[in-house]
Structures are given as structure tokens and as C-alpha cells.
Design a protein around this motif. Structure first.
Motif, PDB file in Angstrom:
ATOM      1  N   PRO A 170      -3.132   9.130  -9.782  1.00  0.00           N
ATOM      2  CA  PRO A 170      -3.865   9.692 -10.926  1.00  0.00           C
ATOM      3  C   PRO A 170      -4.957   8.787 -11.480  1.00  0.00           C
ATOM      4  O   PRO A 170      -5.858   9.267 -12.167  1.00  0.00           O
ATOM      5  CB  PRO A 170      -2.767   9.918 -11.978  1.00  0.00           C
ATOM      6  N   ASN A 171      -4.883   7.491 -11.195  1.00  0.00           N
ATOM      7  CA  ASN A 171      -5.933   6.571 -11.645  1.00  0.00           C
ATOM      8  C   ASN A 171      -7.119   6.544 -10.693  1.00  0.00           C
ATOM      9  O   ASN A 171      -8.182   6.014 -11.042  1.00  0.00           O
ATOM     10  CB  ASN A 171      -5.373   5.152 -11.782  1.00  0.00           C
ATOM     11  N   GLU A 172      -6.927   7.083  -9.476  1.00  0.00           N
ATOM     12  CA  GLU A 172      -7.987   7.017  -8.473  1.00  0.00           C
ATOM     13  C   GLU A 172      -8.220   8.412  -7.894  1.00  0.00           C
ATOM     14  O   GLU A 172      -8.465   9.355  -8.638  1.00  0.00           O
ATOM     15  CB  GLU A 172      -7.597   6.000  -7.398  1.00  0.00           C
ATOM     16  N   ASP A 173      -8.184   8.528  -6.567  1.00  0.00           N
ATOM     17  CA  ASP A 173      -8.297   9.854  -5.952  1.00  0.00           C
ATOM     18  C   ASP A 173      -6.959  10.582  -6.101  1.00  0.00           C
ATOM     19  O   ASP A 173      -5.890   9.999  -5.855  1.00  0.00           O
ATOM     20  CB  ASP A 173      -8.644   9.721  -4.468  1.00  0.00           C
ATOM     21  N   TYR A 174      -7.039  11.883  -6.447  1.00  0.00           N
ATOM     22  CA  TYR A 174      -5.801  12.535  -6.882  1.00  0.00           C
ATOM     23  C   TYR A 174      -5.913  14.054  -6.776  1.00  0.00           C
ATOM     24  O   TYR A 174      -6.965  14.638  -7.031  1.00  0.00           O
ATOM     25  CB  TYR A 174      -5.548  12.136  -8.335  1.00  0.00           C
ATOM     26  N   TRP A 175      -4.802  14.662  -6.367  1.00  0.00           N
ATOM     27  CA  TRP A 175      -4.649  16.117  -6.390  1.00  0.00           C
ATOM     28  C   TRP A 175      -3.265  16.412  -6.950  1.00  0.00           C
ATOM     29  O   TRP A 175      -2.259  16.028  -6.387  1.00  0.00           O
ATOM     30  CB  TRP A 175      -4.803  16.711  -4.980  1.00  0.00           C
ATOM     31  N   ALA A 176      -3.212  17.081  -8.112  1.00  0.00           N
ATOM     32  CA  ALA A 176      -1.934  17.270  -8.808  1.00  0.00           C
ATOM     33  C   ALA A 176      -0.979  18.178  -8.059  1.00  0.00           C
ATOM     34  O   ALA A 176       0.236  18.077  -8.224  1.00  0.00           O
ATOM     35  CB  ALA A 176      -2.186  17.834 -10.205  1.00  0.00           C
ATOM     36  N   GLY A 177      -1.497  19.073  -7.228  1.00  0.00           N
ATOM     37  CA  GLY A 177      -0.649  20.021  -6.509  1.00  0.00           C
ATOM     38  C   GLY A 177      -0.819  21.430  -7.037  1.00  0.00           C
ATOM     39  O   GLY A 177      -0.873  21.653  -8.248  1.00  0.00           O
ATOM     40  N   LEU A 178      -0.894  22.404  -6.111  1.00  0.00           N
ATOM     41  CA  LEU A 178      -1.124  23.792  -6.507  1.00  0.00           C
ATOM     42  C   LEU A 178      -0.027  24.334  -7.414  1.00  0.00           C
ATOM     43  O   LEU A 178      -0.301  25.060  -8.374  1.00  0.00           O
ATOM     44  CB  LEU A 178      -1.249  24.662  -5.253  1.00  0.00           C
ATOM     45  N   GLU A 179       1.215  23.976  -7.117  1.00  0.00           N
ATOM     46  CA  GLU A 179       2.319  24.464  -7.943  1.00  0.00           C
ATOM     47  C   GLU A 179       2.229  23.887  -9.355  1.00  0.00           C
ATOM     48  O   GLU A 179       2.456  24.590 -10.351  1.00  0.00           O
ATOM     49  CB  GLU A 179       3.656  24.112  -7.301  1.00  0.00           C
ATOM     50  N   THR A 180       1.884  22.602  -9.458  1.00  0.00           N
ATOM     51  CA  THR A 180       1.727  21.973 -10.772  1.00  0.00           C
ATOM     52  C   THR A 180       0.556  22.588 -11.530  1.00  0.00           C
ATOM     53  O   THR A 180       0.665  22.865 -12.740  1.00  0.00           O
ATOM     54  CB  THR A 180       1.511  20.461 -10.614  1.00  0.00           C
ATOM     55  N   ILE A 181      -0.569  22.797 -10.847  1.00  0.00           N
ATOM     56  CA  ILE A 181      -1.727  23.418 -11.498  1.00  0.00           C
ATOM     57  C   ILE A 181      -1.366  24.811 -12.000  1.00  0.00           C
ATOM     58  O   ILE A 181      -1.712  25.191 -13.129  1.00  0.00           O
ATOM     59  CB  ILE A 181      -2.919  23.484 -10.526  1.00  0.00           C
ATOM     60  N   PHE A 182      -0.654  25.560 -11.173  1.00  0.00           N
ATOM     61  CA  PHE A 182      -0.212  26.901 -11.562  1.00  0.00           C
ATOM     62  C   PHE A 182       0.651  26.848 -12.826  1.00  0.00           C
ATOM     63  O   PHE A 182       0.446  27.613 -13.772  1.00  0.00           O
ATOM     64  CB  PHE A 182       0.566  27.534 -10.410  1.00  0.00           C
ATOM     65  N   GLU A 218     -18.345  24.330 -17.533  1.00  0.00           N
ATOM     66  CA  GLU A 218     -17.077  24.793 -18.095  1.00  0.00           C
ATOM     67  C   GLU A 218     -16.955  26.300 -17.867  1.00  0.00           C
ATOM     68  O   GLU A 218     -17.932  27.041 -18.043  1.00  0.00           O
ATOM     69  CB  GLU A 218     -16.999  24.509 -19.596  1.00  0.00           C
ATOM     70  N   TYR A 219     -15.758  26.709 -17.495  1.00  0.00           N
ATOM     71  CA  TYR A 219     -15.474  28.131 -17.313  1.00  0.00           C
ATOM     72  C   TYR A 219     -14.441  28.563 -18.356  1.00  0.00           C
ATOM     73  O   TYR A 219     -13.390  27.910 -18.507  1.00  0.00           O
ATOM     74  CB  TYR A 219     -14.932  28.412 -15.917  1.00  0.00           C
ATOM     75  N   LYS A 220     -14.723  29.654 -19.017  1.00  0.00           N
ATOM     76  CA  LYS A 220     -13.773  30.181 -19.990  1.00  0.00           C
ATOM     77  C   LYS A 220     -12.678  30.943 -19.246  1.00  0.00           C
ATOM     78  O   LYS A 220     -12.966  31.879 -18.511  1.00  0.00           O
ATOM     79  CB  LYS A 220     -14.515  31.114 -20.961  1.00  0.00           C
ATOM     80  N   ARG A 221     -11.476  30.463 -19.402  1.00  0.00           N
ATOM     81  CA  ARG A 221     -10.279  31.010 -18.743  1.00  0.00           C
ATOM     82  C   ARG A 221     -10.206  30.576 -17.276  1.00  0.00           C
ATOM     83  O   ARG A 221     -11.190  30.641 -16.543  1.00  0.00           O
ATOM     84  CB  ARG A 221     -10.185  32.546 -18.816  1.00  0.00           C
ATOM     85  N   PHE A 222      -9.029  30.130 -16.908  1.00  0.00           N
ATOM     86  CA  PHE A 222      -8.781  29.729 -15.522  1.00  0.00           C
ATOM     87  C   PHE A 222      -7.270  29.734 -15.291  1.00  0.00           C
ATOM     88  O   PHE A 222      -6.518  29.174 -16.084  1.00  0.00           O
ATOM     89  CB  PHE A 222      -9.338  28.327 -15.273  1.00  0.00           C
ATOM     90  N   TYR A 223      -6.840  30.374 -14.240  1.00  0.00           N
ATOM     91  CA  TYR A 223      -5.433  30.274 -13.837  1.00  0.00           C
ATOM     92  C   TYR A 223      -5.302  30.690 -12.386  1.00  0.00           C
ATOM     93  O   TYR A 223      -6.237  31.250 -11.780  1.00  0.00           O
ATOM     94  CB  TYR A 223      -4.511  31.103 -14.741  1.00  0.00           C
ATOM     95  N   LEU A 224      -4.139  30.378 -11.807  1.00  0.00           N
ATOM     96  CA  LEU A 224      -3.871  30.670 -10.401  1.00  0.00           C
ATOM     97  C   LEU A 224      -2.795  31.739 -10.279  1.00  0.00           C
ATOM     98  O   LEU A 224      -1.914  31.851 -11.135  1.00  0.00           O
ATOM     99  CB  LEU A 224      -3.415  29.396  -9.676  1.00  0.00           C
ATOM    100  N   ASN A 225      -2.858  32.462  -9.184  1.00  0.00           N
ATOM    101  CA  ASN A 225      -1.851  33.473  -8.875  1.00  0.00           C
ATOM    102  C   ASN A 225      -0.997  32.938  -7.723  1.00  0.00           C
ATOM    103  O   ASN A 225      -1.442  32.875  -6.583  1.00  0.00           O
ATOM    104  CB  ASN A 225      -2.522  34.783  -8.486  1.00  0.00           C
TER     105      ASN A 225
END
Length: 331
Positions: A170-182, A218-225
Motif C-alpha cells: 500500500p505504500n508503493e505499487d498496490y492493487w487492493a483486490g476486486l473483492e475488497t473494492i467491491f 472525479e466520477y460521481k458514483r462508482f461501484y462493481l457488480n
């Protein structure tokens, strides 16, 4: 008789001397008073000058001591409590912060990695909070950074499982994960007497080229299915500098694809960015790929291999490769 005579003579002398003395006293008192006042004023002036000298001396000593304390106190704190940052984060974890804005409201304003309570997963995640960037939409700071490119130390050419679960630092290159983002997009759930409502976060993308050129959107509203390969849904109105109004969004509402898990029914053109080098929301000749190959300072943005943003060449005439890129959400 002789003593009596002497007494009378003495009394007569007193009668003559006393008025003379009284007259002299009356005539000399104002002069004496004036001299006395002048003497006192002179003494007070000398005392005031001496006090001023003492005050200046004390000020200089206090300043020296103050400067020394400013430099030395942090060193003493480090010696007394060398793990204060870790302790702070441990204490914070007991408060179950669900976003970065809540951390700011608690009085912590530094951009850093913090523990966020993931309500849907019933667990903590450690994620980078951008406390400096403001929002055109909410006028707040505090962004949850779920994707970040900073130095190219992490390989983003990975398979489906890695992109679902997350990878990197998280301090450098990072991808939180699709499940976490969801799950993060479901954090702001408000319960009413007649049911509940989900308030979706806003999305922010920050881009910086090797030439120092910076832009954001910036985009108003964002979520994953999650039921359709973590497809982007509900992307709303955009604001910022990283786009041209007469061009379509660089972030497209597609399903997520990797080389070992391409979205069914989608096609990918060989000369464009696609699942061959990272995971992203690809389709045909995609309009972006922030998970592409990290490029150096002498390179231009590559549509096929590099970190790619379709409208970058339209807003940055130098079209330099991207040094930094990040994706964030805020409620």
C-alpha cells in the motif's frame, strides 16, 4: 536667683530662634522636594534600564532554550516511545474506521497507510489514505486508495486470482483486490425503518507524467457488480482536468478481464492494451489501462503495453509516460 535668670534668658533666645528656623524651613522645602523627586526619578530610570537589560537577556536565553527543545523533544519522544506510529495504528483499529474521512474527523491528517474496517468482509484491511487531495463533488478530503502505481517494483501482469484477492504494498505499487473494492463500495449503508439504502462512493483518478504534468478526474458514483466479473456499474457525471468533454470516458463500464480469465463475449484487438499484460476493464481497443507495464522517464505513453490513458495525449502535448497513477474512492 542666678539659675532663674539663666532660664529667662534661654526662653527669650528660643522665642527669637524658632521663628527664624520656621521661616527658613518654609522657604527651603519646595527646593528640597524638587531635588528629592529628581533623585527618585533618576533612580527609577536606572532601575527600568536595568530591568530592560535583564528582560532582553532572559528573552535571548529563552529563545535559545526554545530552539533547542524544538529540535530535541522529538528525539526524546523517539527514545521513550520508538513504536508510537505502530501503537497509534493499533489504537485506531479499535475504533473501526470505515473510510479515510472518518480518520480525518478524529484529528489525524497525514496521508499514510491506515487500518480500515471492511464491514462486508468483517475484517480489517490496511490501505493508503490520501488526506491531501480535495474533492470537487463533496468538498472533503480523505480518499481510500485502492490502486496505485509509484515505482514499478510490483509486477501487474498477473492472473485472475491475484486481481480478485489483491497484491503489492500500500505504500508503493498496490492493487487492493476486486473483492475488497467491491465490498468498499458497500461501506456506506444507511438503515431506515422501512429498509436500507446504499450511498455509493465517488471515484477519483490521479495521473502524473514524468514531465511533472498532473491531471485528475472525479466520477460521481462508482461501484462493481460481483456477479458479472466485477463489472463497473453506475459511473456518473465527471469533473476535473484529465479528460476532454467531447470525448467518452476513459474508464468504461465493462467486465474485468485477465489473461487467464477474459470476459465472455468480449473481443480484444492485438494492437491495443488488453489482458495480455495486466488485468483491467478491457474491451476492443480500450480507453485506459492503469495496470499496464510501468515505463521510464524517457518513454512516451504506450497504448499497447504501458500505463495507458486515452485522453492523456490530448491534455499533455508531451505525451510522457506516467510516473504516478492512482484510483481512489470517497463517500
Amino acid at each position: 536667683m542666678r539659675y532663674l535668670f539663666i532660664l529667662y534668658v534661654f526662653l527669650d533666645y528660643i522665642k527669637i530662634i524658632v521663628p527664624t528656623i520656621n521661616s527658613l524651613a518654609v522657604t527651603t522645602t519646595p527646593i528640597a522636594k524638587k531635588r528629592n523627586i529628581q533623585t527618585r526619578v533618576l533612580k527609577l530610570s536606572r532601575q527600568l534600564l536595568h530591568c530592560q537589560e535583564l528582560i532582553n537577556e532572559r528573552k535571548n536565553k529563552c529563545k535559545l532554550i526554545g530552539d533547542l527543545l524544538v529540535k530535541e523533544i522529538p528525539k526524546f519522544i523517539d527514545r521513550l516511545h520508538p513504536h508510537r506510529d505502530a501503537t497509534l495504528k493499533k489504537i485506531m483499529s479499535n475504533y473501526l474506521f470505515s473510510d479515510c474521512s472518518g480518520i480525518i474527523q478524529s484529528g489525524i491528517y497525514d496521508s499514510d497507510v491506515y487500518p480500515i474496517w471492511l464491514k462486508g468482509g468483517y475484517r480489517f484491511i490496511h490501505i493508503y489514505c490520501d488526506m491531501e487531495s480535495g474533492s470537487h463533488i463533496t468538498n472533503k478530503t480523505g480518499w481510500i486508495t485502492f490502486q496505485q502505481r509509484k515505482n514499478g517494483k510490483i509486477n501487474f501482469n498477473r492472473g485472475w486470482e491475484d486481481y480478485v484477492n489483491g497484491f503489492g504494498n500500500p505504500n508503493e505499487d498496490y492493487w487492493a483486490g476486486l473483492e475488497t473494492i467491491f465490498l468498499l463500495t458497500w461501506q456506506n449503508e444507511i438503515v431506515f425503518s422501512y429498509g436500507y439504502r446504499i450511498f455509493r462512493p465517488n471515484l477519483r483518478v490521479d495521473l502524473e507524467g514524468w514531465d511533472g504534468f498532473h491531471a485528475y478526474v472525479e466520477y460521481k458514483r462508482f461501484y462493481l457488480n460481483s456477479e458479472s466479473n466485477y463489472r463497473i456499474s453506475g459511473l456518473g457525471k465527471r469533473f476535473g482536468t484529465a479528460y476532454r468533454s467531447n470525448f467518452r470516458n476513459s474508464v468504461v463500464q465493462n467486465e474485468f478481464s485477465t489473461f487467464d480469465h477474459p470476459a465472455e463475449g468480449y473481443y480484444f484487438l492485438p494492437g491495443c492494451s488488453g489482458p495480455h499484460n495486466s488485468g483491467w476493464w478491457f474491451l476492443g481497443c480500450s480507453f485506459s489501462n492503469l495496470n499496464g507495464v510501468y515505463q521510464g522517464p524517457t518513454e512516451k505513453m504506450s497504448e499497447r503495453f504501458g500505463i495507458y490513458w486515452y485522453q492523456w495525449v490530448l491534455i499533455n502535448p508531451n505525451n510522457t509516460a506516467l510516473k504516478h497513477a492512482s484510483m481512489k474512492i470517497q463517500f
